[in-house]
Design an enzyme around this catalytic site. Structure first.
Site, PDB file in Angstrom:
ATOM      1  N   ARG A 111       3.691   5.532 -11.869  1.00  0.00           N
ATOM      2  CA  ARG A 111       2.588   5.641 -10.916  1.00  0.00           C
ATOM      3  C   ARG A 111       2.620   6.965 -10.146  1.00  0.00           C
ATOM      4  O   ARG A 111       2.259   7.028  -8.973  1.00  0.00           O
ATOM      5  CB  ARG A 111       2.570   4.448  -9.957  1.00  0.00           C
TER       6      ARG A 111
ATOM      7  N   GLU B  44       0.959   0.349  -4.312  1.00  0.00           N
ATOM      8  CA  GLU B  44       0.355   1.124  -5.393  1.00  0.00           C
ATOM      9  C   GLU B  44      -1.035   1.578  -4.964  1.00  0.00           C
ATOM     10  O   GLU B  44      -1.472   2.676  -5.281  1.00  0.00           O
ATOM     11  CB  GLU B  44       0.266   0.266  -6.658  1.00  0.00           C
TER      12      GLU B  44
ATOM     13  N   SER C 125      -3.973  -4.187  -8.557  1.00  0.00           N
ATOM     14  CA  SER C 125      -2.585  -4.452  -8.217  1.00  0.00           C
ATOM     15  C   SER C 125      -2.222  -3.719  -6.922  1.00  0.00           C
ATOM     16  O   SER C 125      -2.347  -2.500  -6.833  1.00  0.00           O
ATOM     17  CB  SER C 125      -1.675  -3.984  -9.359  1.00  0.00           C
TER      18      SER C 125
END
Length: 308
Positions: A172, A292, A222
């Site tokens: 990420r 995230e 998410s």
């Protein structure tokens, strides 16, 4: 910043003043942008950035506003949305996509040419720009696996092309997160494959996503990064948090890694619930949950009272 002056000096670009960002975010929350810009070409993006730099106006890019939360106070300055820059085409075995193209649409462009490697992304709802920015991934695949290079606009108005190696991809993360740069166009190197097999895999992943994720409600996707050695959803379940409502937001009963907007939630509801989850998981399991989702913008002038 004189908003009318911005309109006057950028007449060819679609600009909206004091536009509520809740009309664009996937959570359906967020305060207003002073100026919301919709460039259609790379040159228009550069024109916006150059104007802001010369006039000392803050600016930022939202992409398609999928994996982020805009606080209820909104965003000052100029907010750039790249949804009008959405062209996708294929050159031999390279897929070329502008930053505002939907990642899902890009995977289907690859399918149409029987190109394999991009199947993992067929259910990710973000844009190409956002996907490259955060090295988006799902089902054992990541952007870095197919990424070739990207054209970006730097803060000083210059263009640069970054290769896979220069992007320093990790979980990420990409090098762009350290730079104030705008993704303009990305290229992905794929391989020739078998159309029926590619289509079958994409159908399988799409069905899996639909069965496990709460797509029936607005959400930011998410919320947390996967902590090493753990699964976020499982931690939230074991802490007894799944289904918890906080104002109009709720930890999804379908997938504990998602927070859904079930009843006119505010961004404050989201941010407070995220903080509560992080606190409980830390106290219960001594695990730090990192977000995230990007949380940006200003607090509302009068902060909402916490609601349960």
């Amino acid at each position: 910043m004189n908003k009318e002056e911005v309109m006057k000096h950028l007449p060819e670009i679609t600009l909206l003043l004091d536009e509520p960002l809740m009309n664009y975010t996937f959570t359906k929350t967020g305060g207003p942008a002073d100026v919301l810009a919709f460039p259609k070409r790379k040159e228009e993006v550069k024109e916006i950035v150059d104007y802001c730099r010369v006039n000392q106006i803050p600016w930022m890019v939202l992409g398609n506003a999928s994996n982020l939360i805009v606080r209820d106070g909104g965003i000052r300055g100029v907010v750039i949305m790249l949804t009008e820059m959405n062209a996708v085409h294929v050159e031999d075995m390279v897929v070329v996509a502008e930053a505002g193209a939907k990642l899902i649409d890009t995977t289907y462009a690859a399918l149409a040419e029987s190109l394999t490697g991009f199947e993992f992304a067929c259910g990710i709802p973000g844009s190409i720009g956002g996907a490259v920015y955060m090295n988006a991934g799902a089902y054992d695949g990541e952007i870095k696996d197919v990424f070739a290079e990207v054209d970006v606009l730097l803060e000083d108005g210059t263009m640069q092309t970054l290769t896979n190696e220069e992007m320093n991809f990790s979980y990420r993360h990409s090098e762009i997160q350290k730079m104030k740069a705008i993704v303009l166009e990305a290229r992905f190197q794929l391989k020739k494959g078998d159309y029926p097999q590619i289509k079958a895999r994409m159908d399988e992943l799409t069905e899996l996503r639909q069965s496990k994720q709460p797509l029936e409600y607005p959400s930011c996707g998410s919320v947390f990064k996967r902590p090493v050695g753990h699964y976020t959803g499982q931690l939230i379940q074991e802490a007894g948090l799944q289904g918890l409502k906080w104002g109009g937001a709720q930890i999804s009963e379908k997938h504990a890694g998602f927070i859904v907007n079930i009843d006119h939630a505010t961004a404050t509801d989201y941010v407070e619930l995220i903080g509560h989850i992080q606190q409980v998981i830390k106290e219960t399991f001594d695990v730090n949950l990192e977000t995230e989702v990007r949380i940006i913008g200003e607090l509302a002038p009068e902060k909402n009272l916490t609601k349960f």
